[in-house]
Design an enzyme around this catalytic site. Structure first.
Site, PDB file in Angstrom:
ATOM      1  N   ALA A 199      -5.175 -26.496  47.486  1.00  0.00           N
ATOM      2  CA  ALA A 199      -6.263 -25.976  46.663  1.00  0.00           C
ATOM      3  C   ALA A 199      -6.484 -26.949  45.510  1.00  0.00           C
ATOM      4  O   ALA A 199      -5.571 -27.686  45.125  1.00  0.00           O
ATOM      5  CB  ALA A 199      -5.887 -24.601  46.131  1.00  0.00           C
ATOM      6  N   GLU A 239       3.605 -25.245  46.033  1.00  0.00           N
ATOM      7  CA  GLU A 239       3.028 -24.441  44.948  1.00  0.00           C
ATOM      8  C   GLU A 239       4.037 -24.080  43.866  1.00  0.00           C
ATOM      9  O   GLU A 239       3.695 -23.928  42.700  1.00  0.00           O
ATOM     10  CB  GLU A 239       2.419 -23.148  45.511  1.00  0.00           C
ATOM     11  CG  GLU A 239       1.159 -23.350  46.342  1.00  0.00           C
ATOM     12  CD  GLU A 239       1.425 -23.600  47.816  1.00  0.00           C
ATOM     13  OE1 GLU A 239       2.579 -23.921  48.183  1.00  0.00           O
ATOM     14  OE2 GLU A 239       0.484 -23.467  48.610  1.00  0.00           O
TER      15      GLU A 239
HETATM   16  N1  CAA Z   1      -6.037 -30.675  43.535  1.00  0.00           N
HETATM   17  C1  CAA Z   1      -6.812 -31.491  42.813  1.00  0.00           C
HETATM   18  N2  CAA Z   1      -6.734 -32.844  42.869  1.00  0.00           N
HETATM   19  C2  CAA Z   1      -5.836 -33.365  43.689  1.00  0.00           C
HETATM   20  C3  CAA Z   1      -4.987 -32.577  44.481  1.00  0.00           C
HETATM   21  C4  CAA Z   1      -5.131 -31.165  44.390  1.00  0.00           C
HETATM   22  N3  CAA Z   1      -4.397 -30.313  45.134  1.00  0.00           N
HETATM   23  N4  CAA Z   1      -4.170 -33.389  45.189  1.00  0.00           N
HETATM   24  C5  CAA Z   1      -4.513 -34.638  44.873  1.00  0.00           C
HETATM   25  N5  CAA Z   1      -5.515 -34.634  43.957  1.00  0.00           N
HETATM   26  C6  CAA Z   1      -6.163 -35.783  43.338  1.00  0.00           C
HETATM   27  C7  CAA Z   1      -5.279 -36.404  42.277  1.00  0.00           C
HETATM   28  O1  CAA Z   1      -5.394 -35.707  41.062  1.00  0.00           O
HETATM   29  C8  CAA Z   1      -5.867 -37.795  42.221  1.00  0.00           C
HETATM   30  O2  CAA Z   1      -7.071 -37.743  41.482  1.00  0.00           O
HETATM   31  P1  CAA Z   1      -7.362 -38.875  40.339  1.00  0.00           P
HETATM   32  O3  CAA Z   1      -7.457 -40.158  41.104  1.00  0.00           O
HETATM   33  O4  CAA Z   1      -8.655 -38.427  39.751  1.00  0.00           O
HETATM   34  O5  CAA Z   1      -6.199 -38.838  39.409  1.00  0.00           O
HETATM   35  C9  CAA Z   1      -6.247 -38.082  43.666  1.00  0.00           C
HETATM   36  O6  CAA Z   1      -6.336 -36.808  44.305  1.00  0.00           O
HETATM   37  C10 CAA Z   1      -5.205 -38.899  44.396  1.00  0.00           C
HETATM   38  O7  CAA Z   1      -3.948 -38.246  44.251  1.00  0.00           O
HETATM   39  P2  CAA Z   1      -2.618 -38.994  43.723  1.00  0.00           P
HETATM   40  O8  CAA Z   1      -2.985 -40.113  42.816  1.00  0.00           O
HETATM   41  O9  CAA Z   1      -1.713 -37.951  43.190  1.00  0.00           O
HETATM   42  O10 CAA Z   1      -2.108 -39.599  45.108  1.00  0.00           O
HETATM   43  P3  CAA Z   1      -0.580 -39.877  45.511  1.00  0.00           P
HETATM   44  O11 CAA Z   1      -0.655 -40.600  46.813  1.00  0.00           O
HETATM   45  O12 CAA Z   1       0.173 -40.483  44.403  1.00  0.00           O
HETATM   46  O13 CAA Z   1       0.064 -38.419  45.752  1.00  0.00           O
HETATM   47  C11 CAA Z   1       0.090 -36.191  46.652  1.00  0.00           C
HETATM   48  C12 CAA Z   1      -0.442 -37.624  46.802  1.00  0.00           C
HETATM   49  C13 CAA Z   1       1.591 -36.153  46.886  1.00  0.00           C
HETATM   50  C14 CAA Z   1      -0.626 -35.330  47.713  1.00  0.00           C
HETATM   51  C15 CAA Z   1      -0.227 -35.654  45.227  1.00  0.00           C
HETATM   52  O14 CAA Z   1      -1.609 -35.879  44.981  1.00  0.00           O
HETATM   53  C16 CAA Z   1       0.041 -34.212  45.039  1.00  0.00           C
HETATM   54  O15 CAA Z   1       1.163 -33.823  44.838  1.00  0.00           O
HETATM   55  N6  CAA Z   1      -1.013 -33.365  45.093  1.00  0.00           N
HETATM   56  C17 CAA Z   1      -0.883 -31.949  44.853  1.00  0.00           C
HETATM   57  C18 CAA Z   1      -0.276 -31.237  46.040  1.00  0.00           C
HETATM   58  C19 CAA Z   1      -0.128 -29.764  45.733  1.00  0.00           C
HETATM   59  O16 CAA Z   1       0.581 -29.368  44.818  1.00  0.00           O
HETATM   60  N7  CAA Z   1      -0.802 -28.907  46.524  1.00  0.00           N
HETATM   61  C20 CAA Z   1      -0.763 -27.474  46.337  1.00  0.00           C
HETATM   62  C21 CAA Z   1      -1.935 -27.030  45.518  1.00  0.00           C
HETATM   63  S1  CAA Z   1      -1.855 -25.310  45.062  1.00  0.00           S
HETATM   64  C22 CAA Z   1      -2.359 -24.503  46.461  1.00  0.00           C
HETATM   65  O17 CAA Z   1      -2.705 -25.088  47.451  1.00  0.00           O
HETATM   66  C23 CAA Z   1      -2.330 -23.001  46.370  1.00  0.00           C
HETATM   67  C24 CAA Z   1      -2.574 -22.296  47.638  1.00  0.00           C
HETATM   68  O18 CAA Z   1      -1.663 -21.789  48.260  1.00  0.00           O
HETATM   69  C25 CAA Z   1      -3.913 -22.159  48.169  1.00  0.00           C
END
Ligand code: CAA
Length: 301
Positions: free
Chosen positions: A107, A174
């Site tokens: 999300a 999460e």
């Molecule tokens: N929401 C919003 N933006 C996100 C995102 C997310 N879930 N995941 C990645 N992005 C964005 C980052 O903020 C970044 O944007 P900017 O360039 O503007 O800073 C861009 O995507 C690229 O991401 P990273 O620079 O972080 O890329 P990375 O290769 O270093 O890491 C990753 C990749 C491990 C997937 C990392 O982005 C990450 O941990 N993302 C979040 C994953 C997460 O926690 N997901 C769960 C969300 S909560 C949920 O889903 C609730 C539910 O049950 C429905």
């Protein structure tokens, strides 16, 4: 006379329709030409791409800068496209995919970070996510390359079959954000991989499954090199879409009941649907074709 006619603009022109219907008089042709042809063409989406290959529809998440993070608009577009394909008689199966780097990274954290409980509750936040997918009568096959985290993993698990690219990563992080999975992770992941593994993944937020592990746990059914994944997924979807659409729909319904019903109720449900298939043209065709040693020509009725 032609008022309710709905024609796909790219499959038939008004002239072709006139010819097909044998419209000879100039007045009738004029009336036909003045009809507003209702477009069933894809609306202009900003965050997904859609295309069709034969009877297979392909939806590609296309928000690369945010790793396909599932903001509201993206999910509305997915739901809209799914509803359209579910209602299109020319489509027999749907493929849902992302990019090589990310199926979906969850999300959209930035979009929801300031949300408040009261609004989440009143708007039933995330409720709309699964609404269309769980209503889908046609099978959806997920092709997962790269990250399938949080809501991305949950989205894949809402699909009927998951194929993975070798570099796919499945996880529910999460807990690291001070929250828990909210779109099926605690339920569907547990059904798929068992309690201990699901607990480990969800409670640590850092134990992820790579593609081979996901296959070993039964979360995905096949793993392919990333560049072959979509092609192989489309092949399977094409095979499904070539079967009788009614029996495909009934089979999907029956399998899904395995998650909802007791064994005896599930077996009862299955038997009734099995019996009902004998009311279809495709059952007659399928069994006659077998007896006559030829390929069946299903008409999806
Ligand atoms: N929401 C919003 N933006 C996100 C995102 C997310 N879930 N995941 C990645 N992005 C964005 C980052 O903020 C970044 O944007 P900017 O360039 O503007 O800073 C861009 O995507 C690229 O991401 P990273 O620079 O972080 O890329 P990375 O290769 O270093 O890491 C990753 C990749 C491990 C997937 C990392 O982005 C990450 O941990 N993302 C979040 C994953 C997460 O926690 N997901 C769960 C969300 S909560 C949920 O889903 C609730 C539910 O049950 C429905």
């Amino acid at each position: 006379m032609f008022r309710s006619l709905v024609v796909k603009p790219f499959s038939r022109s008004a002239a072709t329709v006139s010819a097909t219907l044998g419209v000879k008089s100039a007045a009738a042709r004029h009336q036909l030409n003045s009809i507003r042809f209702v477009s069933t063409e894809a609306p202009a989406y900003g965050m997904i791409k859609t295309e069709t290959q034969g009877r297979v529809a392909i939806i590609t998440l296309n928000r690369p800068k945010a790793l396909n993070a599932l903001c509201s608009e993206l999910f509305h577009e997915i739901n809209d496209a799914l509803a359209r394909f579910d209602n299109d008689a020319n489509i027999g199966a749907v493929v849902l995919t992302g990019s090589e780097r990310a199926f979906a990274a969850g999300a959209d954290i930035k979009e929801m970070k300031d949300a408040e409980f009261i609004n989440n509750y009143k708007s039933n936040f995330l409720g709309h996510w699964a609404e269309q997918i769980s209503k889908m009568r046609k099978p959806i096959v997920a092709a997962v390359n790269g990250f399938a985290l949080g809501g991305g993993c949950e989205l894949a698990m809402m699909c009927d079959i998951i194929y993975a690219g070798e570099k796919a990563v499945f996880g529910q992080p999460e807990i690291n954000l001070g929250t828990i999975p909210g779109a099926g992770g605690t339920q569907r992941l547990t059904h798929a991989v068992g309690k201990s593994k699901a607990m480990e993944m969800i409670l640590t937020g850092s134990v992820n499954l790579n593609a081979e592990e996901a296959k070993a746990y039964g979360l995905v059914s096949a793993v392919f090199p990333p560049e072959k994944l979509l092609e192989e997924t489309i092949k399977t979807a094409t095979r499904i879409a070539s079967k009788g659409a009614v029996s495909v729909q009934m089979a999907k319904e029956a399998v899904n009941q395995a998650y909802e019903l007791s064994l005896s109720s599930g077996l009862h449900f299955e038997r009734r649907l099995f019996q009902a298939t004998f009311a279809t043209k495709d059952q007659k065709e399928g069994m006659s074709a077998f007896a006559e040693k030829r390929k069946p020509a299903f008409v999806h009725e």
